[in-house]
Design a protein around this motif. Structure first.
Motif, short mmCIF file in Angstrom:
data_model
loop_
_atom_site.label_atom_id
_atom_site.label_comp_id
_atom_site.label_asym_id
_atom_site.label_seq_id
_atom_site.Cartn_x
_atom_site.Cartn_y
_atom_site.Cartn_z
N GLY A 199 0.83 -1.21 0.00
CA GLY A 199 0.00 0.00 0.00
C GLY A 199 0.86 1.24 0.00
O GLY A 199 1.86 1.34 -0.73
N THR A 200 0.49 2.19 0.87
CA THR A 200 1.22 3.46 0.96
C THR A 200 2.16 3.47 2.16
O THR A 200 2.59 4.54 2.61
CB THR A 200 0.22 4.63 1.09
OG1 THR A 200 -0.61 4.38 2.23
CG2 THR A 200 -0.64 4.77 -0.14
N ARG A 322 2.74 0.55 -6.52
CA ARG A 322 4.06 0.76 -7.13
C ARG A 322 4.63 2.09 -6.66
O ARG A 322 4.61 3.07 -7.38
CB ARG A 322 3.94 0.76 -8.66
CG ARG A 322 3.72 -0.63 -9.24
CD ARG A 322 3.78 -0.56 -10.76
NE ARG A 322 3.71 -1.89 -11.36
CZ ARG A 322 4.76 -2.67 -11.54
NH1 ARG A 322 5.96 -2.27 -11.18
NH2 ARG A 322 4.62 -3.86 -12.08
N LEU A 323 5.11 2.08 -5.44
CA LEU A 323 5.63 3.33 -4.86
C LEU A 323 7.08 3.14 -4.42
O LEU A 323 7.47 3.58 -3.34
CB LEU A 323 4.75 3.75 -3.68
CG LEU A 323 3.32 4.18 -4.03
CD1 LEU A 323 2.48 4.41 -2.78
CD2 LEU A 323 3.33 5.45 -4.89
N VAL A 327 16.64 3.35 -6.46
CA VAL A 327 17.43 4.44 -5.88
C VAL A 327 16.60 5.72 -5.90
O VAL A 327 15.93 6.01 -6.90
CB VAL A 327 18.73 4.67 -6.71
CG1 VAL A 327 19.49 5.87 -6.20
CG2 VAL A 327 19.60 3.42 -6.72
N ILE A 328 16.61 6.45 -4.81
CA ILE A 328 16.08 7.82 -4.82
C ILE A 328 17.18 8.76 -4.33
O ILE A 328 17.81 8.49 -3.29
CB ILE A 328 14.84 7.97 -3.92
CG1 ILE A 328 13.65 7.18 -4.46
CG2 ILE A 328 14.44 9.46 -3.80
CD1 ILE A 328 12.38 7.28 -3.60
N ILE A 329 17.41 9.80 -5.09
CA ILE A 329 18.27 10.89 -4.63
C ILE A 329 17.34 12.03 -4.23
O ILE A 329 16.60 12.56 -5.07
CB ILE A 329 19.24 11.36 -5.75
CG1 ILE A 329 20.05 10.17 -6.28
CG2 ILE A 329 20.16 12.46 -5.21
CD1 ILE A 329 20.86 10.51 -7.52
N ARG A 330 17.35 12.38 -2.96
CA ARG A 330 16.43 13.41 -2.47
C ARG A 330 17.15 14.76 -2.36
O ARG A 330 18.36 14.83 -2.22
CB ARG A 330 15.88 13.01 -1.09
CG ARG A 330 15.05 11.72 -1.11
CD ARG A 330 14.10 11.67 0.11
NE ARG A 330 13.42 10.37 0.21
CZ ARG A 330 12.33 10.04 -0.48
NH1 ARG A 330 11.78 10.90 -1.33
NH2 ARG A 330 11.77 8.84 -0.34
N THR A 372 6.37 10.43 -1.38
CA THR A 372 5.48 9.30 -1.09
C THR A 372 6.10 7.96 -1.48
O THR A 372 5.49 6.92 -1.29
CB THR A 372 4.13 9.45 -1.82
OG1 THR A 372 4.41 9.58 -3.21
CG2 THR A 372 3.37 10.68 -1.33
N TYR A 373 7.30 8.01 -2.06
CA TYR A 373 7.98 6.80 -2.53
C TYR A 373 9.07 6.35 -1.56
O TYR A 373 9.63 7.15 -0.81
CB TYR A 373 8.63 7.05 -3.89
CG TYR A 373 7.67 7.07 -5.05
CD1 TYR A 373 7.63 6.01 -5.95
CD2 TYR A 373 6.80 8.14 -5.24
CE1 TYR A 373 6.75 6.02 -7.01
CE2 TYR A 373 5.92 8.16 -6.31
CZ TYR A 373 5.89 7.10 -7.19
OH TYR A 373 5.02 7.11 -8.24
#
Ligand SMILES: [Zn+2]
Length: 409
Positions: A199-200, A322-323, A327-330, A372-373
């Motif tokens: 979910g979230t 699909r969240l 890799v996330i670069i914030r 939100t990811y």
């Protein structure tokens, strides 16, 4: 009259005591988990293996007489698909894995389960399953796809969309086993995208469950309700080991899929999808979770205890969403071109390992507010500027280019 009343009022106290003399479900699950390292098939160290290798690992288990083996048919490329049978009980359970050739996690678990049954014939689970169930196992039902480690069969067909037309010999094998055995229960064993979330909640989905619908209305019938009770038992067991990491698959009816049709053919069917686990690309932990979940489910079916399961632990699972990215670069500064104001953004990147592990190809999937990811790896750029020649939507990156983008923290 008074005596009868007294006995009746004592019954609720006596019955739980009687049940307590056996192991509680959670103690059973812990016991099984504790035995995993001892009984697992040690030669299985990678999730990519061929049918020939698998048959080699199963040979000593077959020779020990633990399971009986019959040929269920052949694949498009002529590989013999074996059916493994354990127990002589009246209730039949069919488990099939790797319809998609690159989804091997549950195949590993089925090998481990057969190894457990061989190593621990006197274990209460082995005895209950042997006496009450006939367990039918089709590990690696798509051996040609497994040979190439690709989803589809050698005929380029997704065999899990072939349960109406039966074009592929592999789908015909599965159907013929079903028709010959008429199993009461079924387990449809897959791997899903590793980037689904529960979910979230920003938790990567480790395992997702589904008791498939039998038609577009998604109404419950007795067959599906029974599957939901089994799925609820699986959700409870997994919740003990991987809390918050279990999701539910969307139950939209797919008329061509096997799970939905097995349910229509009156086999109470549970889909188990292995997802992702951080730092474990070979999925050895999820292999263990499948081992525990399936053995406990077989035990619950053998003892009939699943009948008392409220479907709620299954129904309450959040849907897969699909969240997630790899890799996330914030908090990165990005100026797409001169004259346009720079913006502070998050960048979501997915990584696909190439044929050579050094040749990683990454892809820029999203740019903007990705709060939100979640991701397997999260970096904080702390306002540092990213190379706008690389951070372009859908741009492909080499391993070196990806490294150059990642903040050194
Ligand atoms: Zn699949």
């Amino acid at each position: 009259m008074i005596a009868r009343l007294a006995i009746r009022s004592l019954l609720p106290a006596i019955i739980p005591l009687f049940i307590m003399t056996a192991q509680t479900p959670s103690a059973t699950a812990q016991d099984v988990a504790d035995r995993f390292d001892k009984v697992k098939v040690r030669d299985v160290i990678s999730r990519r293996f061929t049918q020939q290798e698998m048959y080699g690992w199963l040979t000593p288990i077959v020779q020990a007489g633990t399971v009986r083996i019959t040929s269920a048919g052949t694949s498009a490329e002529g590989r013999t698909i074996n059916l493994y049978r354990y127990g002589t009980g009246p209730v039949k359970v069919l488990l099939w894995s790797q319809m998609h050739g690159d989804e091997s996690t549950a195949t590993m678990a089925l090998l481990d389960i057969m190894s457990f049954l061989r190593a621990e014939p006197g274990h209460p689970i082995s005895r209950a399953v042997r006496d009450r169930l006939t367990v039918l196992m089709l590990p690696m039902i798509n051996p040609d796809g497994a040979e190439r480690f690709t989803r589809r069969t050698a005929q380029a067909i997704d065999m899990n969309r072939d349960a109406m037309r039966f074009t592929t010999p592999e789908a015909r094998v599965l159907k013929s086993v079903h028709d010959a055995e008429r199993p009461d229960f079924g387990f449809n064993l897959h791997d899903q995208d590793t980037r689904y979330t529960v979910g979230t909640t920003r938790q990567i989905t480790a395992i997702a469950l589904l008791a498939p619908a039998t038609d577009e209305t998604r109404a419950d019938n007795a067959v599906r309700l029974r599957a939901k009770r089994v799925a609820a038992g699986v959700a409870t067991v997994l919740g003990r080991f991987i809390p918050g990491k279990v999701a539910k698959w969307d139950d939209t009816f797919e008329p061509r899929a096997f799970g939905d049709n097995m349910q229509r053919w009156e086999t109470s069917t549970v889909l188990i999808e292995s997802g992702g686990w951080a730092g474990d690309p070979e999925k050895m932990h999820l292999r263990k979770m499948n081992f525990v979940a399936l053995l406990c489910a077989l035990h619950e079916i053998a003892t009939g205890s699943y009948e008392r399961n409220d479907p709620a632990p299954y129904e309450a699972l959040p849907f897969n969403m699909r969240l997630a990215f790899d890799v996330i670069i914030r908090n990165a500064k990005l100026q797409t071109s001169p004259g346009i104001p720079a913006a502070i953004v998050d960048v979501g990147i997915n990584v696909t390992p190439g044929t050579d592990s050094t040749e990683v190809v990454a892809s820029v999937e999203d740019i903007g507010d990705l709060s939100t990811y979640t991701a397997y790896k999260v970096y904080d750029a702390a306002g540092a500027e990213l190379d706008a020649r690389l951070v372009i939507l859908e741009n492909k990156l080499t391993a070196e280019q990806l490294r150059s983008l990642l903040p050194q923290n």
